[in-house]
Design an enzyme around this catalytic site. Sequence first.
Site, PDB file in Angstrom:
ATOM      1  N   HIS A  73      46.149   6.164  24.826  1.00  0.00           N
ATOM      2  CA  HIS A  73      44.980   7.017  25.094  1.00  0.00           C
ATOM      3  C   HIS A  73      44.135   6.401  26.201  1.00  0.00           C
ATOM      4  O   HIS A  73      44.471   5.334  26.720  1.00  0.00           O
ATOM      5  CB  HIS A  73      44.156   7.181  23.808  1.00  0.00           C
ATOM      6  CG  HIS A  73      44.927   7.842  22.717  1.00  0.00           C
ATOM      7  ND1 HIS A  73      45.465   7.134  21.662  1.00  0.00           N
ATOM      8  CD2 HIS A  73      45.272   9.130  22.531  1.00  0.00           C
ATOM      9  CE1 HIS A  73      46.116   7.976  20.859  1.00  0.00           C
ATOM     10  NE2 HIS A  73      46.023   9.196  21.372  1.00  0.00           N
TER      11      HIS A  73
ATOM     12  N   SER B  99      47.120  14.287  20.991  1.00  0.00           N
ATOM     13  CA  SER B  99      45.852  13.585  21.182  1.00  0.00           C
ATOM     14  C   SER B  99      45.524  13.340  22.657  1.00  0.00           C
ATOM     15  O   SER B  99      44.374  13.075  22.999  1.00  0.00           O
ATOM     16  CB  SER B  99      45.863  12.251  20.424  1.00  0.00           C
ATOM     17  OG  SER B  99      46.993  11.504  20.785  1.00  0.00           O
TER      18      SER B  99
ATOM     19  N   ASP C 270      45.896  -0.024  21.617  1.00  0.00           N
ATOM     20  CA  ASP C 270      46.114   1.339  22.093  1.00  0.00           C
ATOM     21  C   ASP C 270      46.186   1.366  23.616  1.00  0.00           C
ATOM     22  O   ASP C 270      45.161   1.301  24.300  1.00  0.00           O
ATOM     23  CB  ASP C 270      44.987   2.265  21.593  1.00  0.00           C
ATOM     24  CG  ASP C 270      45.192   3.726  22.017  1.00  0.00           C
ATOM     25  OD1 ASP C 270      46.195   4.020  22.709  1.00  0.00           O
ATOM     26  OD2 ASP C 270      44.339   4.564  21.661  1.00  0.00           O
TER      27      ASP C 270
END
Length: 354
Positions: A336, A110, A333
């Site tokens: 990312h 990702s 998160d």
Amino acid sequence: MGMHSIFSGYIFFFIIHLLFLEGMSSGSGLDSSKCDFFTGKWVKDVSYPLYRPEMCPFIEREFRCQGNGRPDLIYTHYRWQPLGCNLLRFNGQDFLKRVRGKSIMFVGDSLSRNQWQSLTCMLHSSVPNSNYTLDRVGDVSIFTFTDYNVKVMLDRNVYLVDIVKKDIGRVLELDSIKGSKLWIGIDMLIFNTWHWWSRRGPTQPWDYIQVGDKIMKDMNRMQAFEKALRTWASWVDANIDPSKVKVFYQGISPSHYNGSLWDEPRAKSCNRETTPVIGSSYPGGLPRVESVLENVLNTIKKPVSLLNITTLSLLRKDGHPSIYGFGGPTTMDCSHWCLPGVPDTWNQILYNLI
Ligand SMILES: *[C@@H]1O[C@H](CO)[C@@H](O)[C@H](O)[C@H]1NC(C)=O
Ligand SMILES: *[C@@H]1O[C@H](CO)[C@@H](O)[C@H](O)[C@H]1NC(C)=O
Ligand SMILES: *[C@@H]1O[C@H](CO)[C@@H](O)[C@H](O)[C@H]1NC(C)=O
């Protein structure tokens, strides 16, 4: 004395002239020996970000921090300034002209998707009236700039090596890289793998790990990563024709879950971080995996350019979605990156290298 200074002035001019000519003729060659793009600092620049998120309706929810309610915007107004030179500002039209008729593929997890979305967004926002298509074939997402015949693709392949379904279960084969058939014929490849190597428990997508003929329940993860990377390195040496294909490695994208590493011991995550670490070095230093990657890259005979984005990204404890990412307020998160944001700089450096 007058003669002397005129003379040395001439020599000086002559050397500058030579450097200039060399810079022109080397064109696509990498001049990383001349300038280290990866050592520098973040500076405030109100002419950033390069695009508004509304201009890229295809940005996925997990990276769309402003859309998810992130209130602060200062983190979008930083530019990466290398210490020894300047980066060219990203010019999407120029980028598209240079790669006209070509295909670009990000391969990895990702974090590759993060950089792929950033690049498609940077390019689309620079030619907003130009047509594009976005398709998906199996694990490959294909963003096509039809007017330029440019394809910017993402092959989701988190380990680079294969997971094979067998009678005993799913086997992660560190010596097998059949997924590489999708990479043949692509003009520019940007690889990455790392974050999934430490995964355990229900989200680990394999049951056994195989090296040669030996099948095990598990093994040291750093060694597993290294073996897989060597398999990939051999593939590069056996399959890449450097006159046709440019190969990049994305580098290790860091996470921010431990404030001790940026001198805020009370911070347990990147939550409420709104500004970068000041300066050029990260108090916590580089992740241990960095030297493993460096060693393997050094064994490759074909030219592979490393986007050594680790330190510049380590400084950006403020760049992650935190609670404004995929899971909403209940998920944190700090792996990312928000878009617009840090991966735009990775792509700006990519632009400066091609
Ligand atoms: C974009 O696509 C539409 C429909 O296919 C077409 O009518 C239009 O001319 C295209 N625009 C450009 C700039 O090529
Ligand atoms: C955070 O980093 C510090 C300094 O390296 C280390 O001592 C500590 O164990 C780490 N904490 C966690 C939760 O990993
Ligand atoms: C990236 O650069 C740093 C120096 O800033 C170096 O220590 C590190 O080994 C490099 N990473 C790789 C994978 O070569």
